[in-house]
Scaffold this motif. Structure first.
Motif, PDB file in Angstrom:
ATOM      1  N   GLY A 125     107.862   3.243   5.024  1.00 11.62           N
ATOM      2  CA  GLY A 125     108.619   2.589   3.797  1.00 11.62           C
ATOM      3  C   GLY A 125     109.986   2.750   4.010  1.00 11.62           C
ATOM      4  N   LEU A 126     110.431   2.221   5.125  1.00 16.60           N
ATOM      5  CA  LEU A 126     111.797   2.111   5.643  1.00 16.60           C
ATOM      6  C   LEU A 126     112.463   0.778   5.773  1.00 16.60           C
ATOM      7  N   ASP A 127     113.731   0.442   5.734  1.00 17.63           N
ATOM      8  CA  ASP A 127     114.344  -0.603   6.000  1.00 17.63           C
ATOM      9  C   ASP A 127     114.284  -0.657   7.622  1.00 17.63           C
ATOM     10  N   LYS A 128     114.294  -1.804   8.232  1.00 18.97           N
ATOM     11  CA  LYS A 128     114.229  -1.925   9.757  1.00 18.97           C
ATOM     12  C   LYS A 128     115.522  -1.164  10.447  1.00 18.97           C
ATOM     13  N   SER A 129     116.413  -1.506   9.579  1.00 16.60           N
ATOM     14  CA  SER A 129     117.712  -0.778  10.244  1.00 16.60           C
ATOM     15  C   SER A 129     117.662   0.738  10.312  1.00 16.60           C
ATOM     16  N   VAL A 130     117.110   1.455   9.349  1.00 17.54           N
ATOM     17  CA  VAL A 130     116.642   2.831   9.133  1.00 17.54           C
ATOM     18  C   VAL A 130     116.128   3.048  10.402  1.00 17.54           C
ATOM     19  N   ALA A 131     115.004   2.759  10.348  1.00 20.07           N
ATOM     20  CA  ALA A 131     113.785   2.923  11.577  1.00 20.07           C
ATOM     21  C   ALA A 131     114.482   2.795  12.919  1.00 20.07           C
ATOM     22  N   GLN A 132     115.411   1.849  13.231  1.00 19.12           N
ATOM     23  CA  GLN A 132     115.899   1.628  14.049  1.00 19.12           C
ATOM     24  C   GLN A 132     116.869   2.664  14.771  1.00 19.12           C
ATOM     25  N   ARG A 133     117.670   3.164  13.694  1.00 18.45           N
ATOM     26  CA  ARG A 133     118.544   4.158  14.036  1.00 18.45           C
ATOM     27  C   ARG A 133     118.005   5.541  14.300  1.00 18.45           C
ATOM     28  N   LEU A 134     116.673   5.726  13.509  1.00 12.49           N
ATOM     29  CA  LEU A 134     115.962   7.111  13.559  1.00 12.49           C
ATOM     30  C   LEU A 134     115.342   7.026  15.026  1.00 12.49           C
ATOM     31  N   LEU A 135     114.947   5.843  15.458  1.00 11.34           N
ATOM     32  CA  LEU A 135     114.224   5.914  16.969  1.00 11.34           C
ATOM     33  C   LEU A 135     115.257   5.892  17.983  1.00 11.34           C
ATOM     34  N   ALA A 136     116.298   5.373  17.782  1.00 16.27           N
ATOM     35  CA  ALA A 136     117.497   5.460  18.590  1.00 16.27           C
ATOM     36  C   ALA A 136     118.084   6.671  18.888  1.00 16.27           C
ATOM     37  N   ALA A 137     118.278   7.620  17.610  1.00 17.80           N
ATOM     38  CA  ALA A 137     118.788   8.851  17.666  1.00 17.80           C
ATOM     39  C   ALA A 137     117.988   9.873  18.410  1.00 17.80           C
ATOM     40  N   LEU A 138     116.546   9.569  18.232  1.00 14.71           N
ATOM     41  CA  LEU A 138     115.635  10.339  19.024  1.00 14.71           C
ATOM     42  C   LEU A 138     115.535  10.042  20.481  1.00 14.71           C
ATOM     43  N   ALA A 139     115.728   8.889  21.033  1.00 16.53           N
ATOM     44  CA  ALA A 139     115.747   8.613  22.558  1.00 16.53           C
ATOM     45  C   ALA A 139     116.960   9.066  23.001  1.00 16.53           C
ATOM     46  N   TYR A 140     118.248   9.091  22.164  1.00 18.07           N
ATOM     47  CA  TYR A 140     119.518   9.475  22.636  1.00 18.07           C
ATOM     48  C   TYR A 140     119.106  11.012  23.175  1.00 18.07           C
ATOM     49  N   ARG A 141     118.760  11.849  22.403  1.00 17.30           N
ATOM     50  CA  ARG A 141     118.461  13.279  22.557  1.00 17.30           C
ATOM     51  C   ARG A 141     117.032  13.264  23.540  1.00 17.30           C
ATOM     52  N   GLY A 142     116.346  12.291  24.096  1.00 18.11           N
ATOM     53  CA  GLY A 142     115.420  12.511  25.081  1.00 18.11           C
ATOM     54  C   GLY A 142     113.965  12.599  24.211  1.00 18.11           C
ATOM     55  N   PHE A 143     113.973  12.978  23.077  1.00 14.50           N
ATOM     56  CA  PHE A 143     112.611  13.145  22.281  1.00 14.50           C
ATOM     57  C   PHE A 143     111.615  12.034  22.554  1.00 14.50           C
ATOM     58  N   LEU A 144     112.439  10.887  22.593  1.00 20.98           N
ATOM     59  CA  LEU A 144     111.595   9.617  22.650  1.00 20.98           C
ATOM     60  C   LEU A 144     112.220   8.870  23.891  1.00 20.98           C
ATOM     61  N   VAL A 145     111.521   7.975  24.660  1.00 25.48           N
ATOM     62  CA  VAL A 145     111.995   6.917  25.721  1.00 25.48           C
ATOM     63  C   VAL A 145     111.378   5.620  25.237  1.00 25.48           C
ATOM     64  N   SER A 146     112.117   4.621  25.565  1.00 26.85           N
ATOM     65  CA  SER A 146     112.131   3.283  25.241  1.00 26.85           C
ATOM     66  C   SER A 146     111.483   2.231  26.481  1.00 26.85           C
ATOM     67  N   ASP A 147     110.821   1.448  25.913  1.00 27.98           N
ATOM     68  CA  ASP A 147     110.624   0.345  27.052  1.00 27.98           C
ATOM     69  C   ASP A 147     111.450  -0.868  26.835  1.00 27.98           C
ATOM     70  N   LYS A 148     112.044  -1.106  27.598  1.00 27.70           N
ATOM     71  CA  LYS A 148     113.403  -2.220  27.511  1.00 27.70           C
ATOM     72  C   LYS A 148     112.483  -3.669  27.075  1.00 27.70           C
ATOM     73  N   ARG A 149     111.429  -3.949  27.869  1.00 29.11           N
ATOM     74  CA  ARG A 149     110.790  -4.969  27.642  1.00 29.11           C
ATOM     75  C   ARG A 149     109.995  -5.072  26.635  1.00 29.11           C
ATOM     76  N   SER A 150     109.232  -4.280  25.902  1.00 34.96           N
ATOM     77  CA  SER A 150     108.080  -4.150  24.889  1.00 34.96           C
ATOM     78  C   SER A 150     108.881  -3.681  23.636  1.00 34.96           C
ATOM     79  N   ARG A 151     110.298  -3.112  23.780  1.00 36.24           N
ATOM     80  CA  ARG A 151     110.980  -2.387  22.839  1.00 36.24           C
ATOM     81  C   ARG A 151     110.101  -1.197  21.917  1.00 36.24           C
ATOM     82  N   ARG A 152     109.085  -0.853  22.433  1.00 35.14           N
ATOM     83  CA  ARG A 152     108.487   0.347  22.006  1.00 35.14           C
ATOM     84  C   ARG A 152     108.717   1.576  22.412  1.00 35.14           C
TER      85      ARG A 152
END
Length: 270
Positions: free
Chosen positions: A43-70
């Motif tokens: 139940g979040l705005d996409k901008s909020v969801a993007q920031r949360l995912l990006a913050a976790l990726a920045y600290r290494g808790f997540l990794v993103s696939d540049k092609r699929s953006r998952r």
């Protein structure tokens, strides 16, 4: 004043709760997430969801696939898991309930988790009957086809998954009680699902009997709890040990179940 409970208490830090909820949403059914999915699920705005995912990726808790953006879990999760295990981890967590049941019933208790076609003992507590071995049981492997400790777990697997693991390979005999016939084994696996526990005498260790129950997190077995003792001691006590076995297995399941994120948009304002 109204007493707070885990079900009613509002998380003190909304942003931290969102981050932790997002991490806990990664499981067997959802090994990766996209921005749009996270926004819809929580139940979040996409901008909020993007920031949360990006913050976790920045600290290494997540990794993103540049092609699929998952996003998938990253190396920081592995790092924390290693630190946790190095500090006792799962063994330290489950040992108090094991000690309590062993003291209550007077026989040894052990907790095991799947390891390929075996169950691996994580930790064990001796009962009044004394140790089962002259060495510690932690790390010992129990084959899938021999004994209650393994049967209680593998009996809960879907038949196709179990068949792929067990059959079509050699199955060692450890005593004259060890079963290697797939038809008979499947009958005993079905009994686990019907009764909720397994019993064995001398299938793996000729001198030992055991009762074991699956430890469930949700609908999935994650391990087994076993009560074991020398065969001549255990045989007469089997009926009275079933209830404490099942109760302790249920307690372990609750202990190992994380507080799942609420996915109904009730986590707060967007």
């Amino acid at each position: 004043m109204t007493e707070r409970t885990p079900e009613t208490e509002t998380p003190p830090l909304q942003t931290a709760d969102r981050v932790l909820s997002l991490l806990l949403s990664f499981d067997r059914e959802h090994s990766e997430w996209g921005v749009t999915e996270v926004a819809a699920e929580f139940g979040l705005d996409k901008s909020v969801a993007q920031r949360l995912l990006a913050a976790l990726a920045y600290r290494g808790f997540l990794v993103s696939d540049k092609r699929s953006r998952r996003y998938r879990l990253g190396p920081a999760v592995w790092h924390l898991a290693r630190v946790w295990e190095r500090d006792g981890g799962l063994a330290s967590l489950v040992r108090p309930p094991l000690r309590a049941v062993a003291e209550s019933v007077g026989v040894g208790a052990l907790f095991a988790v799947p390891d390929g076609v075996h169950m691996r003992c994580v930790t064990a507590v001796d009962g009044a009957t004394g140790p089962l071995r002259i060495y510690g049981l932690a790390g010992e492997l129990y084959p899938a086809h021999a004994g209650a400790t393994s049967r209680a777990y593998f009996g809960m697997l879907p038949p196709g998954d179990r068949a792929a693991l067990l059959y079509g390979r050699p199955m060692a005999r450890f005593s004259d009680r060890t079963l290697t016939d797939p038809v008979r084994l499947e009958e005993l696996f079905a009994e686990v699902r019907r009764k909720g526990y397994a019993y064995s005498e001398g299938e793996y260790d000729p001198e030992t009997a055991a009762l074991a129950a699956p430890v469930m997190v949700g609908r999935r077995a994650v391990g087994t709890l076993s009560l074991a003792a020398p065969l001549d001691v255990f045989r007469a006590r089997e009926p009275e040990l079933v209830a404490p076995l099942l109760q302790c297995a249920a307690d372990l399941g609750r202990l190992l179940t994380p507080v799942r994120p609420r996915r109904d948009g009730a986590s707060g304002a967007r």
